[in-house]
Design a protein around this motif. Structure first.
Motif, PDB file in Angstrom:
ATOM      1  N   GLY A 100      41.448  25.414  49.563  1.00 18.14           N
ATOM      2  CA  GLY A 100      42.145  24.435  50.179  1.00 18.14           C
ATOM      3  C   GLY A 100      43.879  25.158  49.660  1.00 18.14           C
ATOM      4  O   GLY A 100      44.240  24.800  51.248  1.00 18.14           O
ATOM      5  N   ALA A 101      43.842  26.121  50.062  1.00 18.22           N
ATOM      6  CA  ALA A 101      44.266  26.922  49.154  1.00 18.22           C
ATOM      7  C   ALA A 101      45.165  27.943  50.393  1.00 18.22           C
ATOM      8  O   ALA A 101      46.645  28.699  49.602  1.00 18.22           O
ATOM      9  N   GLY A 102      44.440  28.537  50.528  1.00 14.03           N
ATOM     10  CA  GLY A 102      44.243  30.081  51.354  1.00 14.03           C
ATOM     11  C   GLY A 102      44.286  30.608  50.292  1.00 14.03           C
ATOM     12  O   GLY A 102      44.277  32.369  51.186  1.00 14.03           O
ATOM     13  N   GLN A 103      44.126  30.748  49.195  1.00 14.96           N
ATOM     14  CA  GLN A 103      44.336  32.522  48.573  1.00 14.96           C
ATOM     15  C   GLN A 103      43.744  31.590  46.876  1.00 14.96           C
ATOM     16  O   GLN A 103      43.877  30.745  46.500  1.00 14.96           O
ATOM     17  N   SER A 104      42.465  32.648  47.128  1.00 18.33           N
ATOM     18  CA  SER A 104      41.356  31.725  45.495  1.00 18.33           C
ATOM     19  C   SER A 104      42.087  33.454  44.288  1.00 18.33           C
ATOM     20  O   SER A 104      43.390  34.375  44.373  1.00 18.33           O
ATOM     21  N   ALA A 105      41.357  32.772  43.394  1.00 19.74           N
ATOM     22  CA  ALA A 105      42.587  33.878  42.188  1.00 19.74           C
ATOM     23  C   ALA A 105      41.888  35.303  43.035  1.00 19.74           C
ATOM     24  O   ALA A 105      42.582  35.984  42.516  1.00 19.74           O
ATOM     25  N   GLU A 106      40.333  35.870  43.083  1.00 18.02           N
ATOM     26  CA  GLU A 106      39.961  36.921  43.742  1.00 18.02           C
ATOM     27  C   GLU A 106      40.656  37.526  43.920  1.00 18.02           C
ATOM     28  O   GLU A 106      41.275  38.706  44.560  1.00 18.02           O
ATOM     29  N   MET A 107      41.600  36.883  45.532  1.00 12.89           N
ATOM     30  CA  MET A 107      41.411  37.219  46.630  1.00 12.89           C
ATOM     31  C   MET A 107      43.280  37.239  46.524  1.00 12.89           C
ATOM     32  O   MET A 107      43.952  38.618  46.574  1.00 12.89           O
ATOM     33  N   ALA A 108      44.055  36.744  45.723  1.00 15.26           N
ATOM     34  CA  ALA A 108      45.732  37.722  44.782  1.00 15.26           C
ATOM     35  C   ALA A 108      45.075  38.551  43.957  1.00 15.26           C
ATOM     36  O   ALA A 108      46.772  39.326  43.896  1.00 15.26           O
ATOM     37  N   GLY A 109      44.344  39.360  43.422  1.00  8.87           N
ATOM     38  CA  GLY A 109      44.148  40.768  43.563  1.00  8.87           C
ATOM     39  C   GLY A 109      44.047  40.879  41.836  1.00  8.87           C
ATOM     40  O   GLY A 109      45.090  42.259  41.409  1.00  8.87           O
ATOM     41  N   TRP A 110      43.360  39.898  40.666  1.00 10.12           N
ATOM     42  CA  TRP A 110      43.441  40.534  40.159  1.00 10.12           C
ATOM     43  C   TRP A 110      42.749  41.481  39.390  1.00 10.12           C
ATOM     44  O   TRP A 110      41.927  41.486  40.514  1.00 10.12           O
ATOM     45  N   GLN A 111      43.222  42.774  38.294  1.00  7.45           N
ATOM     46  CA  GLN A 111      41.792  43.260  38.042  1.00  7.45           C
ATOM     47  C   GLN A 111      41.898  43.092  36.683  1.00  7.45           C
ATOM     48  O   GLN A 111      42.736  42.589  35.368  1.00  7.45           O
ATOM     49  N   ALA A 112      40.347  43.593  36.247  1.00  5.45           N
ATOM     50  CA  ALA A 112      40.355  42.961  35.050  1.00  5.45           C
ATOM     51  C   ALA A 112      40.707  44.365  34.237  1.00  5.45           C
ATOM     52  O   ALA A 112      40.531  45.252  34.556  1.00  5.45           O
ATOM     53  N   TYR A 113      41.303  44.073  32.647  1.00  6.31           N
ATOM     54  CA  TYR A 113      42.461  45.088  32.300  1.00  6.31           C
ATOM     55  C   TYR A 113      41.614  45.516  31.081  1.00  6.31           C
ATOM     56  O   TYR A 113      40.425  45.220  30.467  1.00  6.31           O
ATOM     57  N   SER A 114      41.968  47.233  32.092  1.00  6.34           N
ATOM     58  CA  SER A 114      41.500  48.275  30.848  1.00  6.34           C
ATOM     59  C   SER A 114      42.531  49.067  30.728  1.00  6.34           C
ATOM     60  O   SER A 114      43.599  48.786  30.970  1.00  6.34           O
ATOM     61  N   LYS A 115      42.618  49.406  29.809  1.00 10.13           N
ATOM     62  CA  LYS A 115      43.168  50.709  28.523  1.00 10.13           C
ATOM     63  C   LYS A 115      43.326  51.669  29.804  1.00 10.13           C
ATOM     64  O   LYS A 115      44.540  52.093  30.346  1.00 10.13           O
ATOM     65  N   ASP A 116      42.400  52.403  30.748  1.00 12.50           N
ATOM     66  CA  ASP A 116      42.559  53.134  31.549  1.00 12.50           C
ATOM     67  C   ASP A 116      43.356  52.845  32.630  1.00 12.50           C
ATOM     68  O   ASP A 116      43.956  53.950  33.548  1.00 12.50           O
ATOM     69  N   ALA A 117      42.858  51.863  33.878  1.00  9.84           N
ATOM     70  CA  ALA A 117      43.455  50.934  34.868  1.00  9.84           C
ATOM     71  C   ALA A 117      44.650  51.300  34.111  1.00  9.84           C
ATOM     72  O   ALA A 117      45.775  51.226  35.008  1.00  9.84           O
ATOM     73  N   PHE A 118      45.517  50.613  32.750  1.00  4.60           N
ATOM     74  CA  PHE A 118      46.630  50.332  32.729  1.00  4.60           C
ATOM     75  C   PHE A 118      47.566  51.109  32.889  1.00  4.60           C
ATOM     76  O   PHE A 118      48.576  51.244  32.994  1.00  4.60           O
ATOM     77  N   ALA A 119      46.537  52.011  31.704  1.00  7.65           N
ATOM     78  CA  ALA A 119      47.389  53.863  32.409  1.00  7.65           C
ATOM     79  C   ALA A 119      48.333  54.005  32.882  1.00  7.65           C
ATOM     80  O   ALA A 119      48.956  54.879  33.879  1.00  7.65           O
ATOM     81  N   ALA A 120      46.825  54.208  34.113  1.00  7.08           N
ATOM     82  CA  ALA A 120      46.744  54.520  35.863  1.00  7.08           C
ATOM     83  C   ALA A 120      48.339  53.980  36.263  1.00  7.08           C
ATOM     84  O   ALA A 120      48.561  54.576  36.955  1.00  7.08           O
ATOM     85  N   ALA A 121      48.143  52.537  36.130  1.00  5.69           N
ATOM     86  CA  ALA A 121      49.162  51.936  37.156  1.00  5.69           C
ATOM     87  C   ALA A 121      50.491  52.222  36.114  1.00  5.69           C
ATOM     88  O   ALA A 121      51.084  53.043  36.680  1.00  5.69           O
TER      89      ALA A 121
END
Length: 602
Positions: free
Chosen positions: A480-501
Motif C-alpha cells: 500500500g506504500a507504492g514501494q517495496s523493499a525490492e523496488m527500492a533498489g537494494w542490492q545484496a552485499y558482496s565484496k565485488d559489487a561494493f568495490a565496483a560501486a
C-alpha cells in the motif's frame, strides 16, 4: 555451587588478563650505528620496536587523554651523554572502538643520539635506557609497558682507531626531530546522530555511567516480545514455591539469575576476549535458531497440556522447570538467549565501549546487562506476593496460561519464519500466528464466560493484536506504500559489487540487518519505508547494499567487524567518494538522522 562459580569467574579474569598482557607487548631491540666508539665521538642508538600485525602503539604524541605515548630514554652510562630522543612521525588512523588516533605500526625505529666523553675509558660498554609504550588493537588498548629496559653492547677504542658504519638501512631514516602535531585529529560528527563508532568513547566517560547504562539495557530486555512471557510465568512459579518454603523461592531466584547472568558472562568472553562470535550472531546459524524454535514450541505445548506423560526424574532435572535448581538455572539461560537478538538501543554502544577498555573492565560491564535483566526476577522471588495479581486457579487461570503459550508459539514463528523467508515477508507468517492466537482467545472466552463484558474485552485485545501486527507487516513489506523493499533498489552485499560501486566514484550505503534482529526491523519499518529518504538517496545517486545476517554471511561479516568489532547490529555505513572511512550510525535512529547525513554529502 557458589564456590564453583567464584572459582570459574576468577579463572576467566586471570586468563583475560594473561591474554591481554601477551598481546600488549612488542619485540624491542637496539643497534648502534657504528662498529665501536672512541672518546669524543658522536653516535646514535636505534631502538627498534617491532609491533605485531593487527596491532599499533600510541605515537609519542597520543591524541587522547589517558593514552600512553611512546617514550624512549637513555640511561646513566658512565662516560656517555645522551641527547634528545628523535621519534618518527605518527600515522593518523581511525579505529572502530577507539576513534581517531596517532599511532605507530609495524617496525618502528626511535633514535637516541649520544656523545662519548673525551675522558671515557677504553673497554667494553653497554649503552642502555628505558622504553615506555602502549599496544592496542582496533578496539582494545592493553596494559602499558612502562620503563622497560633496552641495551646494546659495544666497545670504546683508543682515539684514532678505525671504526665502520653499522646497519646503514636502519639509520637511513635518521633525521631531525619532527614537528609534533599542533592539534588533535578530529572525527566527523553529524548533528542529531546517535553515537557513531568513532564517537562512542565520548558517550561513556566513566565506568560508572557505562555500568548504569548496562543495567538499564538489561532491564529493557525484559519487555522484548520473546522474553515478555517469561516474567509472569516465573512470577507464578516463585509464588507456588513460596507457599511451601519462602527461602526456597529466593534460592530459586538466585539460581535463575545466575543462569541468566552466566550467558552474558560467556558471551562477553567470546565476543570481547576470544572474539569467536559476534553478539547476536548466533542467530545467523541455522542449528542455533532451530534449537531455540524447538525449545519454544516444547514449552508452549507443555503449557497447553498437549503432553502430560511422566518422564524419568533425571529428564526433568535437565528441563526448564521452576521447581528445581537445575531447571531454574537452564530457564535463566534460555531467557538471556531469547533476548540477544533484540539488542536494545543502549547495548551496541555499551559493547563498543567495553571493547575499547581492558577486558577485566569490559567483561564485567557486559555482565552488568545480565544483572539488570535478572533484577526483576530477584524481586519477584523475594516478594512472590506480586504473583497474586495473576490468576492461579479455575478457567481464567487456564486461559491465561494458554495465552502465554501462544506468545511463545508466536516467538517460535518469528524465529523460524525469519530463517525460512528472505526479507521482511516473514512478518506475514507472524501475523498469521497472532491471528490464530486472537481467534483462540475469542473462542475460549466464549466457552468460559457468559457475560458480554468478557467477550468485548477479548475482542478488543484480539483486534488490537491482529491489527497492530498486520499494520507493522504491511509497513515493512511496503504494501500500500507504492514501494517495496525490492523496488527500492537494494542490492545484496558482496565484496565485488561494493568495490565496483566505489570504483565508479559513487556514494555507497550499506545496511546491516537481519530478520531475527528486532531493532533492525524497527529501522526497516520506519527509516527505509520513508519516501523522503529514498528521494534523497536517488538524488545523491547512492548505491544501496543490504548486508543480511538472517543466515550466515561471511563476506558481510568481514566488513561489519572492520566497522564494529563487537559485531552488533543494526548498523548503517555511508561511504562518500574519496573518503576511506565511512560515517556509521549504530542502533535505532530516525529518518531525520539519515537525511541530515545525506544532505551534507557533496
Amino acid at each position: 555451587m557458589r564456590c564453583i562459580w567464584t572459582f570459574l569467574w576468577v579463572m576467566v579474569c586471570f586468563s583475560t588478563i594473561a591474554l591481554g598482557q601477551a598481546r600488549g607487548k612488542a619485540d624491542v631491540s637496539a643497534v648502534l650505528n657504528v662498529s665501536a666508539l672512541r672518546p669524543g665521538d658522536h653516535a646514535v642508538v636505534a631502538v627498534v620496536v617491532d609491533i605485531g600485525p593487527g596491532l599499533h602503539a600510541q605515537s609519542h604524541w597520543p591524541t587522547k587523554e589517558g593514552f600512553i605515548g611512546m617514550e624512549v630514554k637513555g640511561g646513566e652510562t658512565e662516560g656517555t651523554i645522551y641527547s634528545q630522543t628523535v621519534y618518527p612521525p605518527g600515522k593518523d588512523e581511525i579505529y572502530a572502538g577507539l576513534g581517531q588516533l596517532n599511532v605507530y605500526e609495524g617496525k618502528t625505529v626511535v633514535y637516541v643520539p649520544l656523545e662519548i666523553k673525551p675522558d671515557a675509558k677504553t673497554g667494553e660498554m653497554e649503552l642502555a635506557g628505558t622504553i615506555t609504550y602502549q599496544i592496542c588493537d582496533d578496539r582494545v588498548c592493553y596494559m602499558p609497558q612502562r620503563e622497560k629496559h633496552w641495551g646494546v653492547k659495544t666497545q670504546v677504542l683508543a682515539a684514532g682507531s678505525a671504526v665502520t658504519p653499522n646497519a646503514a638501512d636502519i639509520f637511513a631514516g635518521y633525521h631531525a626531530e619532527p614537528t609534533p602535531p599542533t592539534s588533535k585529529p578530529t572525527t566527523q560528527v553529524v548533528e542529531e546522530t546517535p553515537p557513531t563508532i568513532s564517537e562512542v568513547d565520548e558517550g561513556f566517560q566513566s565506568a560508572w555511567a557505562a555500568f548504569g547504562a548496562a543495567f538499564l539495557a538489561g532491564l529493557l530486555f525484559n519487555v522484548m516480545p520473546c522474553v515478555l512471557p517469561v516474567l509472569p510465568l516465573k512470577a507464578i512459579g516463585f509464588y507456588e514455591v513460596s507457599q511451601h518454603q519462602r527461602a526456597k523461592s529466593v534460592a530459586f531466584g538466585l539460581v535463575f539469575s545466575l543462569g541468566l547472568i552466566s550467558v552474558f558472562a560467556i558471551l562477553a568472553v567470546l565476543v570481547l576476549v576470544l572474539r569467536v562470535v559476534s553478539w547476536g550472531g548466533l542467530f545467523s546459524h541455522g542449528w542455533f535458531v532451530w534449537t531455540i524454535v524447538i525449545i519454544l514450541m516444547g514449552m508452549a505445548l507443555g503449557l497447553m497440556d498437549v503432553f502430560t506423560f511422566q518422564l524419568p526424574t533425571a529428564v526433568y532435572n535437565v528441563t526448564p522447570r521452576h521447581d528445581t535448581y537445575v531447571g531454574n538455572f537452564l530457564f535463566g539461560g534460555l531467557t538471556a538467549i531469547l533476548a540477544t537478538p533484540c539488542t536494545a538501543p543502549l547495548l551496541p554502544p555499551l559493547l563498543i565501549w567495553a571493547a575499547s577498555r581492558s577486558a577485566y573492565i569490559g567483561v564485567p560491564a557486559v555482565v552488568m546487562v545480565g544483572v539488570g535483566m535478572a533484577s526483576p526476577y530477584m524481586i519477584l522471588s523475594a516478594f512472590p506476593e506480586v504473583a497474586r495479581r495473576f490468576p492461579r486457579a479455575g478457567a481464567g487461570a487456564e486461559l491465561f496460561k494458554q495465552m502465554m503459550a501462544w506468545m511463545l508459539l508466536v516467538a517460535a514463528v518469528y524465529f523460524g519464519a525469519g530463517r525460512l523467508i528472505e526479507g521482511p515477508g516473514f512478518w506475514w507468517a507472524v501475523t498469521a500466528a497472532v491471528a490464530a492466537a486472537s481467534l483462540f482467545l475469542i473462542g475460549r472466552t466464549v466457552q468460559i464466560y457468559k457475560g458480554a463484558g468478557a467477550l468485548a474485552l477479548a475482542s478488543v485485545l484480539a483486534v488490537s493484536m491482529v491489527g497492530g501486527t498486520a499494520w507493522w507487516s504491511a509497513r515493512l513489506t511496503g504494501l500500500g506504500a507504492g514501494q517495496s523493499a525490492e523496488m527500492a533498489g537494494w542490492q545484496a552485499y558482496s565484496k565485488d559489487a561494493f568495490a565496483a560501486a566505489q570504483k565508479q566514484g559513487k556514494p555507497v550505503l550499506v545496511k546491516f540487518t537481519a530478520n531475527w534482529c528486532g531493532t533492525c526491523q524497527t529501522i526497516e519499518g520506519t527509516v527505509f519505508t520513508d519516501p523522503t529518504v529514498w528521494d534523497q538517496l536517488h538524488q545523491k545517486n547512492v548505491v544501496t547494499f543490504k548486508a543480511d545476517f538472517s543466515s550466515d554471511n561471511p563476506e558481510a561479516q568481514e566488513l561489519l567487524l572492520s566497522l564494529n568489532p563487537s559485531g552488533g547490529i543494526p548498523l548503517t555505513a555511508i561511504y562518500e567518494p574519496g573518503k576511506e572511512k565511512p560515517i556509521t550510525i549504530g542502533s535505532v535512529y530516525t529518518s531525520g538522522t539519515l537525511l541530515n547525513i545525506l544532505k551534507n554529502m557533496k
